[in-house]
Design a protein around this motif. Structure first.
Motif, PDB file in Angstrom:
ATOM      1  N   PRO A  22       0.847  -1.208   0.021  1.00 57.82           N
ATOM      2  CA  PRO A  22       0.090   0.037  -0.015  1.00 57.82           C
ATOM      3  C   PRO A  22       0.785   1.289  -0.031  1.00 57.82           C
ATOM      4  N   ALA A  23       1.876   1.244   0.746  1.00 56.52           N
ATOM      5  CA  ALA A  23       2.936   2.467   0.772  1.00 56.52           C
ATOM      6  C   ALA A  23       3.289   2.680  -0.757  1.00 56.52           C
ATOM      7  N   LYS A  24       3.698   1.644  -1.305  1.00 61.74           N
ATOM      8  CA  LYS A  24       4.450   1.900  -2.634  1.00 61.74           C
ATOM      9  C   LYS A  24       3.441   2.230  -3.668  1.00 61.74           C
ATOM     10  N   ALA A  25       2.197   1.701  -3.432  1.00 63.17           N
ATOM     11  CA  ALA A  25       0.873   2.450  -4.251  1.00 63.17           C
ATOM     12  C   ALA A  25       0.662   3.981  -3.998  1.00 63.17           C
ATOM     13  N   ALA A  26       0.988   4.532  -2.898  1.00 61.13           N
ATOM     14  CA  ALA A  26       0.861   5.916  -2.587  1.00 61.13           C
ATOM     15  C   ALA A  26       2.176   6.770  -3.120  1.00 61.13           C
ATOM     16  N   ASP A  27       2.916   5.882  -3.856  1.00 58.23           N
ATOM     17  CA  ASP A  27       4.202   6.528  -4.303  1.00 58.23           C
ATOM     18  C   ASP A  27       5.182   6.942  -3.190  1.00 58.23           C
ATOM     19  N   LEU A  28       5.232   6.072  -2.016  1.00 58.45           N
ATOM     20  CA  LEU A  28       6.179   6.522  -1.118  1.00 58.45           C
ATOM     21  C   LEU A  28       7.450   5.385  -1.412  1.00 58.45           C
ATOM     22  N   ARG A  29       8.499   6.006  -0.950  1.00 58.10           N
ATOM     23  CA  ARG A  29       9.623   4.754  -0.753  1.00 58.10           C
ATOM     24  C   ARG A  29       9.202   3.799   0.390  1.00 58.10           C
ATOM     25  N   THR A  30       9.592   2.660   0.221  1.00 56.66           N
ATOM     26  CA  THR A  30       9.385   1.835   1.185  1.00 56.66           C
ATOM     27  C   THR A  30      10.611   0.911   1.830  1.00 56.66           C
ATOM     28  N   ALA A  31      10.335   0.572   2.961  1.00 57.68           N
ATOM     29  CA  ALA A  31      11.472  -0.352   3.700  1.00 57.68           C
ATOM     30  C   ALA A  31      10.565  -1.640   4.486  1.00 57.68           C
ATOM     31  N   LEU A  32      11.075  -2.870   4.095  1.00 57.78           N
ATOM     32  CA  LEU A  32      10.536  -3.802   5.075  1.00 57.78           C
ATOM     33  C   LEU A  32      11.533  -4.198   5.935  1.00 57.78           C
ATOM     34  N   ILE A  33      10.941  -4.100   7.247  1.00 54.08           N
ATOM     35  CA  ILE A  33      12.095  -4.250   8.299  1.00 54.08           C
ATOM     36  C   ILE A  33      11.833  -5.837   8.660  1.00 54.08           C
ATOM     37  N   ARG A  34      12.961  -6.577   8.433  1.00 49.35           N
ATOM     38  CA  ARG A  34      12.966  -7.822   8.866  1.00 49.35           C
ATOM     39  C   ARG A  34      13.273  -8.270  10.200  1.00 49.35           C
ATOM     40  N   ARG A  35      12.169  -8.119  10.834  1.00 52.81           N
ATOM     41  CA  ARG A  35      12.118  -8.534  12.472  1.00 52.81           C
ATOM     42  C   ARG A  35      10.853  -9.017  12.726  1.00 52.81           C
ATOM     43  N   GLY A  36      10.785  -9.911  13.805  1.00 53.25           N
ATOM     44  CA  GLY A  36       9.450 -10.681  14.049  1.00 53.25           C
ATOM     45  C   GLY A  36       9.024 -11.619  12.812  1.00 53.25           C
ATOM     46  N   PRO A  37       8.003 -12.291  13.140  1.00 53.54           N
ATOM     47  CA  PRO A  37       7.727 -13.367  12.103  1.00 53.54           C
ATOM     48  C   PRO A  37       7.207 -12.963  10.826  1.00 53.54           C
ATOM     49  N   TRP A  38       6.332 -11.822  10.789  1.00 53.68           N
ATOM     50  CA  TRP A  38       6.107 -11.317   9.551  1.00 53.68           C
ATOM     51  C   TRP A  38       7.276 -10.721   8.522  1.00 53.68           C
ATOM     52  N   THR A  47       7.075 -10.460  -4.234  1.00 56.44           N
ATOM     53  CA  THR A  47       6.165  -8.922  -4.503  1.00 56.44           C
ATOM     54  C   THR A  47       6.726  -8.199  -3.556  1.00 56.44           C
ATOM     55  N   THR A  48       7.279  -8.615  -2.377  1.00 57.12           N
ATOM     56  CA  THR A  48       8.007  -7.480  -1.545  1.00 57.12           C
ATOM     57  C   THR A  48       9.267  -7.047  -2.261  1.00 57.12           C
ATOM     58  N   CYS A  49      10.073  -8.007  -3.044  1.00 58.95           N
ATOM     59  CA  CYS A  49      11.221  -7.688  -3.650  1.00 58.95           C
ATOM     60  C   CYS A  49      10.873  -6.597  -4.785  1.00 58.95           C
ATOM     61  N   GLN A  50       9.771  -6.729  -5.351  1.00 60.56           N
ATOM     62  CA  GLN A  50       9.168  -5.754  -6.491  1.00 60.56           C
ATOM     63  C   GLN A  50       8.826  -4.354  -5.948  1.00 60.56           C
ATOM     64  N   HIS A  51       8.364  -4.405  -4.727  1.00 55.03           N
ATOM     65  CA  HIS A  51       7.734  -3.233  -4.215  1.00 55.03           C
ATOM     66  C   HIS A  51       8.627  -2.654  -3.149  1.00 55.03           C
ATOM     67  N   ALA A  52       9.353  -3.223  -2.519  1.00 57.62           N
ATOM     68  CA  ALA A  52      10.159  -2.508  -1.279  1.00 57.62           C
ATOM     69  C   ALA A  52      11.389  -2.022  -1.953  1.00 57.62           C
ATOM     70  N   ASP A  53      11.801  -0.947  -1.604  1.00 57.47           N
ATOM     71  CA  ASP A  53      13.132  -0.161  -2.003  1.00 57.47           C
ATOM     72  C   ASP A  53      13.942  -0.926  -1.292  1.00 57.47           C
ATOM     73  N   TRP A  54      13.839  -1.165   0.019  1.00 55.51           N
ATOM     74  CA  TRP A  54      15.055  -1.670   0.907  1.00 55.51           C
ATOM     75  C   TRP A  54      14.476  -2.919   1.626  1.00 55.51           C
ATOM     76  N   VAL A  55      15.290  -3.932   1.839  1.00 57.74           N
ATOM     77  CA  VAL A  55      14.853  -4.838   3.150  1.00 57.74           C
ATOM     78  C   VAL A  55      15.872  -4.679   4.059  1.00 57.74           C
ATOM     79  N   ILE A  56      15.658  -4.125   5.253  1.00 56.34           N
ATOM     80  CA  ILE A  56      16.431  -4.085   6.375  1.00 56.34           C
ATOM     81  C   ILE A  56      16.105  -4.630   7.653  1.00 56.34           C
TER      82      ILE A  56
END
Length: 68
Positions: A22-38, A47-56
């Motif tokens: 949803p954040a990418k759909a709003a034209d925001l830069r995005t970062a997926l935080i690799r923490r917790g189960p999700w 899909t994450t790799c396509q939409h996230a600018d960074w995985v941190i």
């Protein structure tokens, strides 16, 4: 409403469908935080790799990424 233009905002979250897509759909830069189960579940998802600018692993990584 957040101050600033969409390209000045980074939306960080740990869920592909609730945060990154949803954040990418709003034209925001995005970062997926690799923490917790999700965060770990979605980190390598195509899909994450396509939409996230960074995985941190930590928000501490963002200043360096944004400066570069």
């Amino acid at each position: 409403m957040a101050p600033g233009a969409p390209d000045e905002i980074v939306y960080a979250g740990d869920h592909r469908d609730n945060d990154v897509v949803p954040a990418k759909a709003a034209d925001l830069r995005t970062a997926l935080i690799r923490r917790g189960p999700w965060g770990h579940l979605w980190a390598d998802d195509p899909t994450t790799c396509q939409h996230a600018d960074w995985v941190i692993s930590s928000l501490d990584e963002l200043p360096v990424l944004l400066a570069g």
